[in-house]
Structures are given as structure tokens and as C-alpha cells.
Design a protein around this motif. Structure first.
Motif, PDB file in Angstrom:
ATOM      1  N   ALA A 168       0.835  -1.195   0.000  1.00  0.00           N
ATOM      2  CA  ALA A 168       0.000   0.000   0.000  1.00  0.00           C
ATOM      3  C   ALA A 168       0.878   1.256   0.000  1.00  0.00           C
ATOM      4  O   ALA A 168       0.592   2.232  -0.704  1.00  0.00           O
ATOM      5  CB  ALA A 168      -0.927   0.001   1.204  1.00  0.00           C
ATOM      6  N   LEU A 169       1.955   1.231   0.770  1.00  0.00           N
ATOM      7  CA  LEU A 169       2.878   2.365   0.802  1.00  0.00           C
ATOM      8  C   LEU A 169       3.542   2.555  -0.561  1.00  0.00           C
ATOM      9  O   LEU A 169       3.680   3.687  -1.043  1.00  0.00           O
ATOM     10  CB  LEU A 169       3.932   2.119   1.891  1.00  0.00           C
ATOM     11  CG  LEU A 169       4.916   3.256   2.122  1.00  0.00           C
ATOM     12  CD1 LEU A 169       4.183   4.513   2.566  1.00  0.00           C
ATOM     13  CD2 LEU A 169       5.942   2.854   3.158  1.00  0.00           C
ATOM     14  N   LEU A 170       3.909   1.472  -1.187  1.00  0.00           N
ATOM     15  CA  LEU A 170       4.506   1.539  -2.520  1.00  0.00           C
ATOM     16  C   LEU A 170       3.503   2.080  -3.536  1.00  0.00           C
ATOM     17  O   LEU A 170       3.843   2.911  -4.381  1.00  0.00           O
ATOM     18  CB  LEU A 170       4.999   0.151  -2.934  1.00  0.00           C
ATOM     19  CG  LEU A 170       5.680   0.082  -4.300  1.00  0.00           C
ATOM     20  CD1 LEU A 170       6.959   0.894  -4.295  1.00  0.00           C
ATOM     21  CD2 LEU A 170       5.958  -1.363  -4.665  1.00  0.00           C
ATOM     22  N   ALA A 171       2.255   1.664  -3.450  1.00  0.00           N
ATOM     23  CA  ALA A 171       1.219   2.145  -4.365  1.00  0.00           C
ATOM     24  C   ALA A 171       0.988   3.639  -4.180  1.00  0.00           C
ATOM     25  O   ALA A 171       0.813   4.395  -5.157  1.00  0.00           O
ATOM     26  CB  ALA A 171      -0.071   1.377  -4.151  1.00  0.00           C
ATOM     27  N   LEU A 172       0.987   4.106  -2.929  1.00  0.00           N
ATOM     28  CA  LEU A 172       0.812   5.534  -2.668  1.00  0.00           C
ATOM     29  C   LEU A 172       1.988   6.345  -3.204  1.00  0.00           C
ATOM     30  O   LEU A 172       1.815   7.432  -3.756  1.00  0.00           O
ATOM     31  CB  LEU A 172       0.636   5.784  -1.167  1.00  0.00           C
ATOM     32  CG  LEU A 172      -0.711   5.387  -0.576  1.00  0.00           C
ATOM     33  CD1 LEU A 172      -0.687   5.552   0.935  1.00  0.00           C
ATOM     34  CD2 LEU A 172      -1.816   6.234  -1.184  1.00  0.00           C
ATOM     35  N   CYS A 173       3.181   5.828  -3.042  1.00  0.00           N
ATOM     36  CA  CYS A 173       4.375   6.551  -3.519  1.00  0.00           C
ATOM     37  C   CYS A 173       4.396   6.634  -5.040  1.00  0.00           C
ATOM     38  O   CYS A 173       4.771   7.665  -5.603  1.00  0.00           O
ATOM     39  CB  CYS A 173       5.635   5.885  -3.009  1.00  0.00           C
ATOM     40  SG  CYS A 173       5.877   6.138  -1.239  1.00  0.00           S
ATOM     41  N   THR A 174       4.011   5.546  -5.696  1.00  0.00           N
ATOM     42  CA  THR A 174       4.010   5.584  -7.163  1.00  0.00           C
ATOM     43  C   THR A 174       2.894   6.478  -7.696  1.00  0.00           C
ATOM     44  O   THR A 174       3.024   7.062  -8.768  1.00  0.00           O
ATOM     45  CB  THR A 174       3.869   4.171  -7.758  1.00  0.00           C
ATOM     46  OG1 THR A 174       2.685   3.558  -7.244  1.00  0.00           O
ATOM     47  CG2 THR A 174       5.078   3.329  -7.456  1.00  0.00           C
ATOM     48  N   ALA A 175       1.813   6.637  -6.955  1.00  0.00           N
ATOM     49  CA  ALA A 175       0.731   7.514  -7.391  1.00  0.00           C
ATOM     50  C   ALA A 175       1.151   8.976  -7.299  1.00  0.00           C
ATOM     51  O   ALA A 175       0.681   9.819  -8.062  1.00  0.00           O
ATOM     52  CB  ALA A 175      -0.513   7.266  -6.554  1.00  0.00           C
ATOM     53  N   CYS A 176       2.032   9.288  -6.377  1.00  0.00           N
ATOM     54  CA  CYS A 176       2.488  10.669  -6.190  1.00  0.00           C
ATOM     55  C   CYS A 176       3.634  11.043  -7.126  1.00  0.00           C
ATOM     56  O   CYS A 176       3.951  12.221  -7.277  1.00  0.00           O
ATOM     57  CB  CYS A 176       2.944  10.887  -4.754  1.00  0.00           C
ATOM     58  SG  CYS A 176       1.619  10.744  -3.551  1.00  0.00           S
ATOM     59  N   TYR A 177       4.275  10.063  -7.726  1.00  0.00           N
ATOM     60  CA  TYR A 177       5.435  10.323  -8.566  1.00  0.00           C
ATOM     61  C   TYR A 177       5.006  11.003  -9.860  1.00  0.00           C
ATOM     62  O   TYR A 177       4.094  10.571 -10.552  1.00  0.00           O
ATOM     63  CB  TYR A 177       6.163   9.009  -8.877  1.00  0.00           C
ATOM     64  CG  TYR A 177       7.291   9.167  -9.857  1.00  0.00           C
ATOM     65  CD1 TYR A 177       8.476   9.780  -9.476  1.00  0.00           C
ATOM     66  CD2 TYR A 177       7.157   8.729 -11.159  1.00  0.00           C
ATOM     67  CE1 TYR A 177       9.517   9.924 -10.379  1.00  0.00           C
ATOM     68  CE2 TYR A 177       8.192   8.871 -12.073  1.00  0.00           C
ATOM     69  CZ  TYR A 177       9.372   9.481 -11.677  1.00  0.00           C
ATOM     70  OH  TYR A 177      10.391   9.637 -12.576  1.00  0.00           O
ATOM     71  N   LYS A 178       5.685  12.109 -10.200  1.00  0.00           N
ATOM     72  CA  LYS A 178       5.437  12.793 -11.467  1.00  0.00           C
ATOM     73  C   LYS A 178       6.728  12.706 -12.286  1.00  0.00           C
ATOM     74  O   LYS A 178       7.792  13.080 -11.810  1.00  0.00           O
ATOM     75  CB  LYS A 178       5.101  14.265 -11.237  1.00  0.00           C
ATOM     76  CG  LYS A 178       3.782  14.488 -10.566  1.00  0.00           C
ATOM     77  CD  LYS A 178       3.507  15.959 -10.421  1.00  0.00           C
ATOM     78  CE  LYS A 178       2.195  16.182  -9.709  1.00  0.00           C
ATOM     79  NZ  LYS A 178       1.939  17.589  -9.470  1.00  0.00           N
ATOM     80  N   PRO A 179       6.629  12.225 -13.494  1.00  0.00           N
ATOM     81  CA  PRO A 179       7.840  12.168 -14.323  1.00  0.00           C
ATOM     82  C   PRO A 179       8.291  13.588 -14.680  1.00  0.00           C
ATOM     83  O   PRO A 179       7.484  14.513 -14.704  1.00  0.00           O
ATOM     84  CB  PRO A 179       7.385  11.408 -15.573  1.00  0.00           C
ATOM     85  CG  PRO A 179       5.917  11.580 -15.615  1.00  0.00           C
ATOM     86  CD  PRO A 179       5.464  11.728 -14.197  1.00  0.00           C
ATOM     87  N   PRO A 180       9.572  13.771 -14.906  1.00  0.00           N
ATOM     88  CA  PRO A 180      10.051  15.111 -15.260  1.00  0.00           C
ATOM     89  C   PRO A 180       9.425  15.557 -16.591  1.00  0.00           C
ATOM     90  O   PRO A 180       9.169  14.731 -17.476  1.00  0.00           O
ATOM     91  CB  PRO A 180      11.567  14.946 -15.387  1.00  0.00           C
ATOM     92  CG  PRO A 180      11.783  13.499 -15.609  1.00  0.00           C
ATOM     93  CD  PRO A 180      10.644  12.787 -14.933  1.00  0.00           C
ATOM     94  N   PRO A 181       9.154  16.848 -16.729  1.00  0.00           N
ATOM     95  CA  PRO A 181       8.548  17.309 -17.974  1.00  0.00           C
ATOM     96  C   PRO A 181       9.521  17.137 -19.134  1.00  0.00           C
ATOM     97  O   PRO A 181      10.740  17.221 -18.949  1.00  0.00           O
ATOM     98  CB  PRO A 181       8.265  18.792 -17.717  1.00  0.00           C
ATOM     99  CG  PRO A 181       9.195  19.178 -16.620  1.00  0.00           C
ATOM    100  CD  PRO A 181       9.409  17.939 -15.812  1.00  0.00           C
ATOM    101  N   PRO A 182       9.007  16.878 -20.319  1.00  0.00           N
ATOM    102  CA  PRO A 182       9.903  16.716 -21.471  1.00  0.00           C
ATOM    103  C   PRO A 182      10.604  18.040 -21.767  1.00  0.00           C
ATOM    104  O   PRO A 182      10.089  19.107 -21.494  1.00  0.00           O
ATOM    105  CB  PRO A 182       8.960  16.320 -22.610  1.00  0.00           C
ATOM    106  CG  PRO A 182       7.629  16.810 -22.180  1.00  0.00           C
ATOM    107  CD  PRO A 182       7.624  16.760 -20.685  1.00  0.00           C
ATOM    108  N   GLU A 183      11.796  17.946 -22.322  1.00  0.00           N
ATOM    109  CA  GLU A 183      12.563  19.144 -22.633  1.00  0.00           C
ATOM    110  C   GLU A 183      11.858  19.932 -23.727  1.00  0.00           C
ATOM    111  O   GLU A 183      11.452  19.373 -24.743  1.00  0.00           O
ATOM    112  CB  GLU A 183      13.970  18.761 -23.109  1.00  0.00           C
ATOM    113  CG  GLU A 183      15.014  18.966 -22.061  1.00  0.00           C
ATOM    114  CD  GLU A 183      16.393  18.746 -22.619  1.00  0.00           C
ATOM    115  OE1 GLU A 183      16.792  19.442 -23.557  1.00  0.00           O
ATOM    116  OE2 GLU A 183      17.059  17.849 -22.100  1.00  0.00           O
ATOM    117  N   GLN A 184      11.736  21.216 -23.487  1.00  0.00           N
ATOM    118  CA  GLN A 184      11.076  22.090 -24.455  1.00  0.00           C
ATOM    119  C   GLN A 184      12.108  22.582 -25.458  1.00  0.00           C
ATOM    120  O   GLN A 184      13.096  23.199 -25.088  1.00  0.00           O
ATOM    121  CB  GLN A 184      10.443  23.287 -23.739  1.00  0.00           C
ATOM    122  CG  GLN A 184       9.347  22.909 -22.776  1.00  0.00           C
ATOM    123  CD  GLN A 184       8.050  22.617 -23.505  1.00  0.00           C
ATOM    124  OE1 GLN A 184       7.836  23.071 -24.610  1.00  0.00           O
ATOM    125  NE2 GLN A 184       7.190  21.853 -22.867  1.00  0.00           N
TER     126      GLN A 184
END
Length: 71
Positions: free
Chosen positions: A9-25
Motif C-alpha cells: 500500500a505504501l509503494l502504491a501511494l508513492c508511485t501515485a504521487c510520482y510525477k515524471p520530469p517534464p519533457p525538454e522544451q
């Protein structure tokens, strides 16, 4: 069972909060200039302004010549 569910459950919560870095503009590529309908009008206006400058200069030169002769 709880010992296995809690880390999952802790792992699922952490992965839900993870945002990938924005692509380079990358800056947009400059595009070729597209001719617009009023480009020809602008060219005619520019030509008329240039002609007016020449006429004004000739008028000033002629006035100077007249002034020089009358003195």
C-alpha cells in the motif's frame, strides 16, 4: 497478511504521487514567411513613401536655388 499489505500500500501511494520530469522544451523552428494578401499593398505604400521623399528633396533643392538667385 498485514505485514505484506502495508508495504504494498505504501509503494502504491508513492508511485501515485510520482510525477515524471517534464519533457525538454525545444524552441519552435522558424518557419518560412508566408505572403499575405496585403503585402503587395505594403510594397506599394513603401514605394510611394520613397517617391515622396525624393519629391520633397527636389522641392527643397529648387527652393534653395530660387533663394540663391534672388539674393
Amino acid at each position: 497478511m498485514i505485514r505484506k499489505a502495508l508495504p504494498l500500500a505504501l509503494l502504491a501511494l508513492c508511485t501515485a504521487c510520482y510525477k515524471p520530469p517534464p519533457p525538454e522544451q525545444k524552441p519552435p523552428e522558424p518557419q518560412a514567411r508566408v505572403e499575405t494578401p496585403w503585402d503587395s499593398l505594403e510594397a506599394q505604400k513603401k514605394k510611394a513613401q520613397d517617391v515622396q521623399k525624393v519629391v520633397d528633396k527636389q522641392a527643397v533643392d529648387q527652393q534653395k536655388a530660387i533663394d540663391a538667385q534672388t539674393q
